[in-house]
Each structure stands twice: as C-alpha cells, then as structure tokens.
Scaffold this active site. Structure first.
Site: not given
Ligand code: NAP
Length: 249
Positions: A161, A92, A13, A144, A157, A15-16
C-alpha cells in the site's frame, strides 16, 4: 456531475465492499462501469443489480486476476472493444494476510505484493495507453491509512500500500502533461469482508483512536473517488487523500 457523462470507468474488485460502493456511485453519476472481480461472480451480480435499481447504465462484469498481466491486457482490450474506451481507472482490488514478520512466508509476501501493487501497475499501464490517446484520464489508487502510519503484523500489506503512494506520485508526474490525473485514497477503518476477521474488542480499540468516533463507510470512500474522477478535481494530481476520520493526520 454531468461533465463525466459518456465516460467509462473500470473498477477493479468491484464485486464487494468499497469497490461495490465506488461502482454504484460512479454509475449514478452517469458513468458506464466495467466491474472487475476475481472469482465472486455472485457478488459482482449484486453490484450490477444495485446499479440497475439506481438507474445507472448497464455495467459490464468482467472476471480477471489483476495480478496476472496477460489477463489484465486481454480484459482491458475486451473492455475497450465492448464499451469504447476506459477514461477512469479505480485500482481497488486488494487482499490482506496478517502475520508476524518472523513467520511470514515467501509465498504470502509475493501474493500480497502481486495483488495489491503489481495488479495496480498492470491495470494503470494498460489503461494509460488508452488515456494518453484521449489526452484525458483519471487513475485512482486505493491505498490505506496503514501505508502512512505502519501496522504491526501487516508488513507485506503495508509495503504494497505504501508502494502505491510512490507509484501514484511518479505516474502523476509522467502522465500530467496529457491531462491524466493520478491520485491515491487512504481509507481508514471500514467494515467490509476484509476487516471481518477482527473481533468486536479489536474494532472498538480502533474506533477509540478515531477523532470522529466511528468507523468509515464504503460510501465515504466512494464519494472521495467520485470527486477525484470528476472535472471538479481537474487540478488535483499526485495527491494522497486521507479518508480516515482523523485516525492518522
Ligand atoms: P473486500 O471486501 O475484501 O473486497 C476485495 C475485492 O477485491 C473483491 O471485489 C475481490 O474480488 C477483489 N479482488 C481480490 N483479489 C483480486 C484479484 N487478484 N483480482 C481481481 N480482484 C481481486 O475489500 P475492501 O475492504 O472493500 O477493500 C477494497 C480496497 O480498499 C482494498 O484495496 C483494500 O486494501 C483497501 N482498504 C480497505 C480498508 C478497510 O478497512 N476495509 C481500509 C483501507 C484500505 P472477489 O469478490 O471476486 O473475491
């Protein structure tokens, strides 16, 4: 951080958002970076451009879906063949989909677990085979703050995490004897595409709970990741590093 020159990293991940900041900062430290993305080649190329502008070594852009174990194995073999090895893995890549428990769909539960948790497992399994041979490695799992404090409307989520934290500690025990450290970072609130769904009011409510009085930046998380990747962190393993401005302590 000259001791990491000649090392090779895979950032999933990349790319952003946070993954881009980690990729650029690792590259600035002299590390050759493989930048994974799911579908957003255009954004991955922006990460590549930033690395080149800042004088980092030519990165390798590599598309694969972390939730598909076959794709992960093929991609990691390709990175090994192209760059020589993988010494540092930053797990990530992540997705979130909020929803109340009573209405949450099986397919969404599976999707969130598969990307955030299964994906990290597949990448760590494949990369640790290379690290074991070299008797050196760094695995950094981006968890997170909500894994530690819970979050209404984010059961899937948060479960994924929180699973990453257990995974981190177990892998740290298993891989420690070969000088492979495994740590987690728990970012607080960082403005990225992932948090863009929150309106201004919701963002202000969160910031009001943060002792340092502001949101985190992608750079804040990247600095923590680069430190954990370095030789300076050689004696830190199985640790959960909170980078959250004091939101949870
Ligand atoms: P983001 O801006 O939404 O970026 C998500 C990244 O993950 C993108 O590069 C995306 O690739 C990639 N990705 C998604 N699904 C993938 C898949 N199946 N295979 C490969 N790559 C995949 O998110 P972010 O805010 O930077 O978050 C980065 C990490 O930090 C995530 O694990 C997130 O859970 C965690 N985190 C974020 C915050 C926050 O406040 N932002 C707080 C705590 C933790 P494409 O560009 O190709 O789609």
């Amino acid at each position: 951080m000259s001791e990491v020159i000649n090392k090779i990293a895979l950032v999933t991940g990349g790319s952003r958002g946070i993954g881009r900041a980690i990729s650029v900062l690792l590259a600035k430290e002299g590390i050759r970076v493989a930048i994974n993305y799911a579908s957003n080649e255009k954004e991955a190329k922006i990460t590549e451009k930033q690395i080149k502008e800042e004088g980092g070594a030519e990165p390798l852009l590599i598309q694969f879906d972390v939730s598909n174990s076959d794709e992960v194995d093929i991609a990691i073999e390709k990175i090994q063949k192209t760059l020589g090895s993988i010494d540092i893995l930053v797990n990530n890549a992540g997705v979130s989909k909020n929803g109340l428990l009573i209405r949450y769909k099986n397919a969404d539960w599976r999707d969130i677990l598969e990307t955030n948790l299964d994906g990290a497992f597949y990448c760590a399994r494949a990369c640790s085979r290379l690290m074991l041979k070299k008797k050196w490695g760094r695995i950094i799992n981006i968890s997170s703050v909500v894994a530690e404090m819970g979050s209404a409307g984010q059961v899937a989520y948060v479960s994924a995490k929180a699973g990453l934290i257990g995974m981190t500690k177990s892998m740290a025990k298993e891989l420690g004897p070969r000088q492979i450290t495994v740590n987690a970072i728990t970012p607080g609130f960082v403005k990225t595409d992932m948090t863009a769904y929150m309106d201004e009011k919701r963002q202000q409510e969160i910031v009001a709970q943060i002792p340092l009085g502001c949101e985190g930046t992608t750079q804040d998380i990247a600095h923590a990741a680069v430190f954990l990747a370095s030789e300076k962190a050689r004696y830190i393993t199985g640790h959960v590093l909170a980078v959250n401005g004091g939101l949870y302590m």
